[in-house]
Write an enzyme that holds these catalytic residues in place. Structure first.
Site, PDB file in Angstrom:
ATOM      1  N   GLU A  63       0.831  -1.207   0.000  1.00  0.00           N
ATOM      2  CA  GLU A  63       0.000   0.000   0.000  1.00  0.00           C
ATOM      3  C   GLU A  63       0.863   1.255   0.000  1.00  0.00           C
ATOM      4  O   GLU A  63       0.547   2.243  -0.694  1.00  0.00           O
ATOM      5  CB  GLU A  63      -0.934   0.002   1.219  1.00  0.00           C
ATOM      6  CG  GLU A  63      -1.955  -1.123   1.224  1.00  0.00           C
ATOM      7  CD  GLU A  63      -2.888  -1.081   0.027  1.00  0.00           C
ATOM      8  OE1 GLU A  63      -3.208   0.044  -0.444  1.00  0.00           O
ATOM      9  OE2 GLU A  63      -3.286  -2.154  -0.453  1.00  0.00           O
ATOM     10  N   ASP A 110       3.597  -4.227  -5.913  1.00  0.00           N
ATOM     11  CA  ASP A 110       4.159  -5.511  -5.488  1.00  0.00           C
ATOM     12  C   ASP A 110       5.685  -5.504  -5.640  1.00  0.00           C
ATOM     13  O   ASP A 110       6.416  -5.954  -4.746  1.00  0.00           O
ATOM     14  CB  ASP A 110       3.575  -6.659  -6.321  1.00  0.00           C
ATOM     15  CG  ASP A 110       2.155  -7.022  -5.903  1.00  0.00           C
ATOM     16  OD1 ASP A 110       1.710  -6.565  -4.839  1.00  0.00           O
ATOM     17  OD2 ASP A 110       1.498  -7.763  -6.661  1.00  0.00           O
TER      18      ASP A 110
END
Length: 424
Positions: A285, A366
């Site tokens: 995040e 990611d």
């Protein structure tokens, strides 16, 4: 001869329903596959796969019914010109109350009140079945009937309090906007979105959920250290009681400038095996923040909003357009509704494009977490979230490309593994 706008809109709605139903059928077939995708064999347990498959099929059957009912209702409302009929009835209701039906703000609010009642009535059976049958059957629903209706009443009350001033402002802006109408509308919506983004987590969200500070401990320390290392201005770290309504899990962040906050669902803390998995999810995040994904998305939305309002200003005075939908007057709200229907083809294209960008952002976030050294815990965390949320294990490539804002688990794990191999 006037262009048949109404027939064209209904025709495209039906064509899109057929196309999306075809994609739904492809995805339904993927749900029926009896085996895991090869990359997930040995990663996802067979028990979780069977539960996920059953959950996905139940949701798929429900979706077919819901979408069919929706297209029949929406097409019928347009074809039989229910909207102009209801607009006239809402004016008559005002006269019955002794109010001025010529006042467009009053007339619009009366119309919207009726629409809200209608939507609540038609949506309620589907919401109840989804929550208390499908979600309950698969162990996700934690709501009581009282909590469900209490949330619904709170939502209606908020709409009654917040809605009228916004509607009134939009009507006044359109009536007095002149040649700069698109700019004024866009500016108003920009300010409104910033205000709502500010007050929602502070004033509105606490009406539905309880937010508490994450207790002092190893997890809090790790998250604070991660945020500090990235110079993320973390001010508050909350846990939200998502488990009072559902066992689905999530995490998110919000806030402007130097006042950022992170929220963890209590279900996420309960489901992850160790703190590293949770921290890895937070690292993902924070990757969105560090890579400016939120800012890019916000700018894209503002550009699209401005273009939409620009298009609206070009057609809002078209008598043929209003008459095609059965209106002999040109109310502001009705003009916006009609315009939204006429640009449905563009909206689908834009939505598809935004999904492509969103999936690219997910891969980048990611990769960012992986560079911070969280490859393995992120992998484990993604698998855990997939298992605990019973997300679809088998996905049709056409369906996911069109609908998904996040890449399927198989693709995300492959990207993490590929980045590992490149590093080696």
């Amino acid at each position: 001869m006037a262009f048949p706008y109404l027939e064209a809109v209904i025709g495209f709605m039906i064509l899109m329903y057929i196309f999306e139903s075809y994609l739904d059928v492809r995805q339904h077939a993927a749900h029926k596959l009896p085996t895991l995708p090869k990359p997930l064999v040995g990663v996802i347990s067979q028990e979780k796969f069977e539960k996920s498959r059953s959950y996905s099929l139940d949701k798929s059957y429900f979706h077919f019914v819901h979408e069919f009912v929706t297209i029949v209702m929406d097409s019928s409302i347009l074809y039989f010109r229910i909207l102009p009929w209801f607009w006239k009835r809402s004016g008559e209701f005002l006269l019955y109350l002794g109010l001025n039906a010529e006042n467009e703000i009053f007339h619009t609010l009366s119309f919207l009140a009726g629409v809200m009642v209608w939507s609540q009535i038609t949506d309620l059976p589907f919401s109840l079945y989804s929550t208390f049958v499908i979600e309950a059957r698969h162990g996700f629903n934690k709501q009581t009937m009282w909590l469900f209706f209490r949330d619904m009443i709170k939502g209606i009350a908020l709409a009654i309090v917040i809605g009228p001033p916004i509607v009134a402002a939009i009507i006044v802006i359109v009536q007095k906007g002149g040649p700069y109408l698109a700019i004024y509308l866009w500016g108003f919506m920009l300010i409104l979105s910033l205000v709502m983004m500010t007050i929602y987590p502070v004033l509105i969200a606490p009406l539905f959920n309880k937010f508490t500070q994450l207790p002092q401990g190893e997890l809090r320390l790790k998250i604070e250290n991660l945020a500090s290392s990235l110079k993320f201005p973390l001010k508050k770290l909350f846990v939200v009681d998502g488990s009072t309504r559902s066992s689905h899990s999530n995490a998110y962040m919000y806030g402007f400038f130097k006042n950022k906050r992170i929220v963890l669902y209590d279900t996420l803390i309960q489901q992850c095996k160790n703190d590293e998995e949770i921290v890895a999810v937070i690292a993902h995040e924070l990757g969105h923040w560090k890579l400016n994904h939120t800012m890019y998305s916000f700018i894209a939305v503002q550009i699209l909003t401005f273009l939409q309002f620009g298009g609206y200003t070009l057609v809002r005075n078209s008598k043929d357009l209003f008459q095609s939908f059965g209106f002999d007057t040109q109310p502001v709200l009705i003009g916006l509704i009609i315009f939204q229907h006429t640009v449905i083809p563009l909206q689908h294209l834009v939505s598809f494009g935004l999904n492509l960008v969103s999936r690219a952002f997910e891969f980048q976030a990611d990769a960012f977490a992986k560079k911070l050294g969280y490859a393995e815990p992120l992998r484990a965390g993604l698998v855990k979230l997939q298992e605990e949320n019973l997300s679809a294990m088998n996905t049709d490539p056409w369906y996911s490309a069109y609908h998904y804002s996040h890449p399927p688990l198989v693709e995300r794990l492959a990207a993490i593994d590929a980045s590992d191999k490149k590093t080696e």
